[in-house]
Write an enzyme that holds these catalytic residues in place. Structure first.
Site, mmCIF file in Angstrom:
data_model
loop_
_atom_site.group_PDB
_atom_site.id
_atom_site.type_symbol
_atom_site.label_atom_id
_atom_site.label_comp_id
_atom_site.label_asym_id
_atom_site.label_seq_id
_atom_site.Cartn_x
_atom_site.Cartn_y
_atom_site.Cartn_z
ATOM 1 N N GLU A 264 2.040 3.671 -1.128
ATOM 2 C CA GLU A 264 1.722 2.623 -0.144
ATOM 3 C C GLU A 264 0.560 1.759 -0.632
ATOM 4 O O GLU A 264 0.558 0.540 -0.462
ATOM 5 C CB GLU A 264 1.395 3.266 1.213
ATOM 6 C CG GLU A 264 2.637 3.885 1.852
ATOM 7 C CD GLU A 264 2.312 4.803 3.015
ATOM 8 O OE1 GLU A 264 1.518 5.740 2.844
ATOM 9 O OE2 GLU A 264 2.850 4.584 4.115
ATOM 10 N N GLY B 211 0.734 7.915 0.455
ATOM 11 C CA GLY B 211 -0.288 6.870 0.520
ATOM 12 C C GLY B 211 -0.582 6.237 -0.830
ATOM 13 O O GLY B 211 -1.047 5.093 -0.886
ATOM 14 N N GLU C 47 6.634 12.070 2.618
ATOM 15 C CA GLU C 47 6.052 12.583 3.861
ATOM 16 C C GLU C 47 7.034 13.434 4.650
ATOM 17 O O GLU C 47 6.657 14.407 5.299
ATOM 18 C CB GLU C 47 5.562 11.414 4.732
ATOM 19 C CG GLU C 47 4.308 10.718 4.213
ATOM 20 C CD GLU C 47 4.594 9.605 3.203
ATOM 21 O OE1 GLU C 47 5.738 9.504 2.701
ATOM 22 O OE2 GLU C 47 3.661 8.823 2.930
ATOM 23 N N ALA D 286 -2.156 10.635 0.925
ATOM 24 C CA ALA D 286 -3.281 10.991 1.791
ATOM 25 C C ALA D 286 -3.589 12.462 1.564
ATOM 26 O O ALA D 286 -2.715 13.237 1.147
ATOM 27 C CB ALA D 286 -2.904 10.734 3.243
#
Ligand code: CAA
Length: 258
Positions: free
Chosen positions: A112, A109, A132, A65
């Protein structure tokens, strides 16, 4: 539709969606995520697309992200926007098979997103991780859940708690990745696999995907019952009749997606 952060190519019944935000190693900002959601939904709704290949650049599938975009968010903003999960989960709702062709970084992300695809073909330079924790956060798009289910508790804890990166070979060994190929062969291999899938009946490949995914949602006995019901329903399709007839007649089947 024209996109700013995506490149779309069609090759027969395969659609290639390339993340193209090189200045940020394809980090998912809102614009990229909105475009990707739109592109995936459009591909899924297009009966001419029977398989999707999602890829990035040689250096990065996606570095997560967008940290700069989310750094100053408040809790209330994150909560009320349902930040991350609101449209990120769209990839996992797509019914057309999606292959992630991953070179370089697939972090946060990005990892993911790769796990939301149906399977991953990785270049030998691919690096996966859920870093993260190193920026004072936790995975927010299913990383703790999918990783634990796909590669088991020990590896998932190791990856999420240390934030370390895992190379392509280790990722293949532990089942995060289906195949590893030399970087130069990544797209050819992914396209070959996608064309193979796209050569089969589109509704039947959707059924396969739905059944395999069911295994991650329900107990084994329920999953087997679900599979059997779907198996019974293939006998209502013309493609089952054609596929089995072609076998008996020793010829290639001519599927009609019907
Ligand atoms: N968000 C925003 N920008 C990012 C980014 C990210 N996730 N990852 C990289 N970039 C930007 C960098 O800021 C840099 O931009 P500038 O040139 O403007 O400074 C550019 O991309 C190139 O990156 P680097 O200079 O850092 O490249 P590198 O080769 O030295 O390092 C890297 C590559 C190891 C991937 C490093 O960029 C990195 O660690 N990125 C962050 C990875 C990360 O923590 N991802 C998780 C994000 S949180 C998340 O994803 C939450 C979730 O669960 C959804």
């Amino acid at each position: 539709m024209a996109y700013n952060c995506l490149e779309i190519d069609n090759d027969d019944r395969v659609q290639i969606i390339r993340l193209a935000r090189p200045e940020a190693l394809n980090a998912f900002n809102k614009e990229l995520m909105d475009e990707l959601t739109e592109a995936l939904k459009a591909a899924d709704a297009d009966p001419k697309v029977a398989c999707i290949v999602l890829t990035g650049s040689e250096k990065a599938f996606a570095a997560g992200a967008d940290i700069k975009e989310m750094a100053d968010k408040s809790f209330v903003q994150a909560y009320t926007e349902d930040f991350i999960t609101a449209n990120w989960e769209e990839a996992s709702r797509i019914r057309t098979p999606i292959i992630a062709a991953v070179a370089g970084y697939a972090l946060g992300g990005g990892c993911e997103m790769a796990m939301m695809c149906d399977f991953v073909i990785a270049a030998d330079n691919a690096k996966f991780g859920q870093p993260e924790i190193t920026i004072g956060a936790i995975p927010g798009a299913g990383g703790t859940q999918r990783m634990a289910k796909y590669i088991g508790k020990a590896k998932a804890m190791d990856m999420c708690l240390t934030g370390r990166m895992m190379g392509a070979e280790e990722a293949e060994r532990c089942g995060l990745v289906a195949r590893v190929v030399p970087k130069a062969e990544l797209m050819d291999t992914a396209l070959e696999a996608a064309k193979k899938i796209a050569g089969f009946s589109r509704p039947i490949s959707m059924m396969v995907k739905e059944c395999v995914n069911r295994a991650f949602e329900v107990p084994l006995s329920e999953g087997i019952r679900f599979e059997r019901r779907v198996f019974h329903s293939v006998f209502a399709t013309e493609d089952q009749k054609e596929g089995m007839k072609a076998f008996v007649e020793k010829r290639d089947p001519n599927f009609k997606d019907a």
